[in-house]
Design a protein around this motif. Structure first.
Motif, PDB file in Angstrom:
ATOM      1  N   LYS A  97     -24.022 -19.776  13.050  1.00  0.00           N
ATOM      2  CA  LYS A  97     -22.814 -19.843  13.859  1.00  0.00           C
ATOM      3  C   LYS A  97     -22.417 -18.450  14.343  1.00  0.00           C
ATOM      4  O   LYS A  97     -22.775 -17.434  13.743  1.00  0.00           O
ATOM      5  N   LYS A  98     -21.658 -18.438  15.424  1.00  0.00           N
ATOM      6  CA  LYS A  98     -21.192 -17.169  15.986  1.00  0.00           C
ATOM      7  C   LYS A  98     -19.836 -17.386  16.636  1.00  0.00           C
ATOM      8  O   LYS A  98     -19.615 -18.364  17.352  1.00  0.00           O
ATOM      9  N   ARG A  99     -18.919 -16.445  16.367  1.00  0.00           N
ATOM     10  CA  ARG A  99     -17.607 -16.482  17.005  1.00  0.00           C
ATOM     11  C   ARG A  99     -17.421 -15.195  17.797  1.00  0.00           C
ATOM     12  O   ARG A  99     -17.659 -14.100  17.303  1.00  0.00           O
ATOM     13  N   VAL A 100     -16.981 -15.330  19.046  1.00  0.00           N
ATOM     14  CA  VAL A 100     -16.912 -14.166  19.918  1.00  0.00           C
ATOM     15  C   VAL A 100     -15.887 -14.418  21.025  1.00  0.00           C
ATOM     16  O   VAL A 100     -15.648 -15.557  21.430  1.00  0.00           O
ATOM     17  N   HIS A 101     -15.249 -13.346  21.485  1.00  0.00           N
ATOM     18  CA  HIS A 101     -14.377 -13.440  22.654  1.00  0.00           C
ATOM     19  C   HIS A 101     -15.249 -13.765  23.864  1.00  0.00           C
ATOM     20  O   HIS A 101     -16.337 -13.223  24.012  1.00  0.00           O
ATOM     21  N   PHE A 102     -14.788 -14.642  24.731  1.00  0.00           N
ATOM     22  CA  PHE A 102     -15.633 -15.096  25.833  1.00  0.00           C
ATOM     23  C   PHE A 102     -16.056 -13.947  26.744  1.00  0.00           C
ATOM     24  O   PHE A 102     -17.183 -13.928  27.256  1.00  0.00           O
ATOM     25  N   ASN A 103     -15.178 -12.972  26.969  1.00  0.00           N
ATOM     26  CA  ASN A 103     -15.552 -11.821  27.791  1.00  0.00           C
ATOM     27  C   ASN A 103     -16.712 -11.055  27.172  1.00  0.00           C
ATOM     28  O   ASN A 103     -17.623 -10.593  27.871  1.00  0.00           O
ATOM     29  N   SER A 104     -16.678 -10.896  25.863  1.00  0.00           N
ATOM     30  CA  SER A 104     -17.766 -10.188  25.181  1.00  0.00           C
ATOM     31  C   SER A 104     -19.070 -10.979  25.278  1.00  0.00           C
ATOM     32  O   SER A 104     -20.151 -10.401  25.422  1.00  0.00           O
ATOM     33  N   PHE A 105     -18.946 -12.302  25.205  1.00  0.00           N
ATOM     34  CA  PHE A 105     -20.136 -13.153  25.314  1.00  0.00           C
ATOM     35  C   PHE A 105     -20.792 -13.005  26.683  1.00  0.00           C
ATOM     36  O   PHE A 105     -22.011 -12.825  26.785  1.00  0.00           O
ATOM     37  N   THR A 106     -20.003 -13.079  27.752  1.00  0.00           N
ATOM     38  CA  THR A 106     -20.580 -12.971  29.096  1.00  0.00           C
ATOM     39  C   THR A 106     -21.147 -11.578  29.337  1.00  0.00           C
ATOM     40  O   THR A 106     -22.157 -11.428  30.033  1.00  0.00           O
ATOM     41  N   LEU A 107     -20.516 -10.565  28.765  1.00  0.00           N
ATOM     42  CA  LEU A 107     -21.059  -9.206  28.878  1.00  0.00           C
ATOM     43  C   LEU A 107     -22.439  -9.137  28.239  1.00  0.00           C
ATOM     44  O   LEU A 107     -23.385  -8.578  28.814  1.00  0.00           O
ATOM     45  N   ASP A 108     -22.583  -9.737  27.065  1.00  0.00           N
ATOM     46  CA  ASP A 108     -23.871  -9.760  26.375  1.00  0.00           C
ATOM     47  C   ASP A 108     -24.908 -10.541  27.180  1.00  0.00           C
ATOM     48  O   ASP A 108     -26.072 -10.131  27.277  1.00  0.00           O
TER      49      ASP A 108
END
Length: 343
Positions: A15-26
């Protein structure tokens, strides 16, 4: 809180939890890396290469459950890739759980090329079940004990001197001298003129009035637990880019429990002013895009609707960031720092 409870009680899966902005940046970084490693196409031969599909498959191999905080789409580059990315994630069995201030139908509302984004909303509604949990109460704005004065107004007498005193008090607890620091961010350098250990004393221009972004702010949260931000202006539509950076900055600081001390030109609830949009550069951009003047009333790029919506969340978060509870939780000298999104 609900996401905290859900994520902490799901065990025995990747599982992974992340802010959506950080996810799209990645995601964009992965796509860029894939393109960089693309074999050279030979003249006269057809060559099909889909980095979005490959990145989606890569992510699905890493995790079975993706939890997003603040699912919001404001960037056209994100909007154009989400359908293919998430369609692949869903089809490979990835489960998505997200919090958002927008229902699916309002995502990327009034955004550039939104017609091309709408199929993603259909995909989202096919695989996810929206649930409205709004209570009408902003719990960050409830009367909680404050951590002292952390928000100063430029017009206040001795405001800068009070911030200097607070910085000196915090700096004395560090085993470092006061001086500049250079952070390395993906082959670039981010220079901050005044730091001491885990404390940074910055100006708004340093953090938001030059070409910096989420990757720079994410690097800062690894190093600093307290950041002073001086000379924050009132945000009019002529400062849209700076406002977006400030929103991203606070999002990243909040998600990682970074403490802030602010000096601004206006009270917190009056920092964003919905005016000043008739800028020459906006007119030039409309011409470059081949759009009529009527488009200015429909596109969030010019109406700043998304910025206003996001800034309401920023004001709410900054309110909580001034509380004693938040200030105590952000003290890394007492606890080890764990990034939200790990695990």
């Amino acid at each position: 809180m609900l996401m905290d409870m859900f994520f902490s009680n799901v065990d025995n899966i990747r599982k992974k939890r992340v802010h959506f902005n950080s996810f799209t940046l990645d995601v964009h970084q992965r796509i860029h890396q894939r393109k960089q490693s693309t074999p050279q196409r030979r003249l006269g031969k057809m060559f099909t290469y889909d980095p979005i599909l490959l990145v989606a498959m890569e992510i699905s191999n890493e995790t079975c459950l993706l939890c997003f905080d603040e699912f919001q789409v404001t960037d056209v580059a994100d909007a154009m890739i989400l359908k293919q990315l998430f369609e692949t994630l869903f089809r490979t069995g990835v489960v998505v759980v997200a919090t958002s201030n927008r229902p699916p139908d309002d995502l990327y509302k009034n955004g550039l090329q939104r017609d091309a984004f709408l199929p993603f909303i259909d995909v989202l509604k096919e695989y996810c079940q929206p649930m409205a949990i709004e209570s009408g109460v902003d719990y960050r704005r409830l009367d909680l004990p404050l951590a002292g004065k952390l928000y100063y107004l430029t017009r206040e007498t001795d405001a800068e001197a009070c911030m200097d005193t607070l910085f000196d008090d915090l700096a004395r607890r560090q085993n470092h001298v006061v001086g500049p620091r250079v952070l390395k961010v993906k082959g670039r350098q981010l220079r901050l003129e005044k730091t001491c250990g885990t404390i940074a004393d910055c100006t708004f221009k340093e953090l938001c009035d030059r070409p910096v972004g989420a990757s720079d702010y994410l690097e800062m949260v690894q190093v600093f637990d307290t950041v002073f931000i001086r000379h924050i202006p009132v945000f009019t539509l002529s400062l849209k880019d700076q406002a977006r950076r400030f929103i991203t900055l606070i999002d990243n600081f909040y998600d990682n429990k970074v403490r802030v001390v602010l000096l601004a030109d206006a009270p917190l609830d009056k920092l964003f002013v919905h005016s000043g949009g008739e800028e020459y550069c906006d007119r030039m951009l409309l011409d470059d895009l081949g759009l009529s003047g009527d488009a200015i009333n429909r596109l969030s790029l010019f109406t700043a609707e998304e910025e206003i919506f996001a800034f309401q969340r920023t004001v709410s978060r900054l309110t909580e960031m001034q509380t004693e509870m938040y200030w105590t939780e952000g003290d890394r000298s007492k606890t080890s720092h764990t990034k939200r999104g790990s695990g």
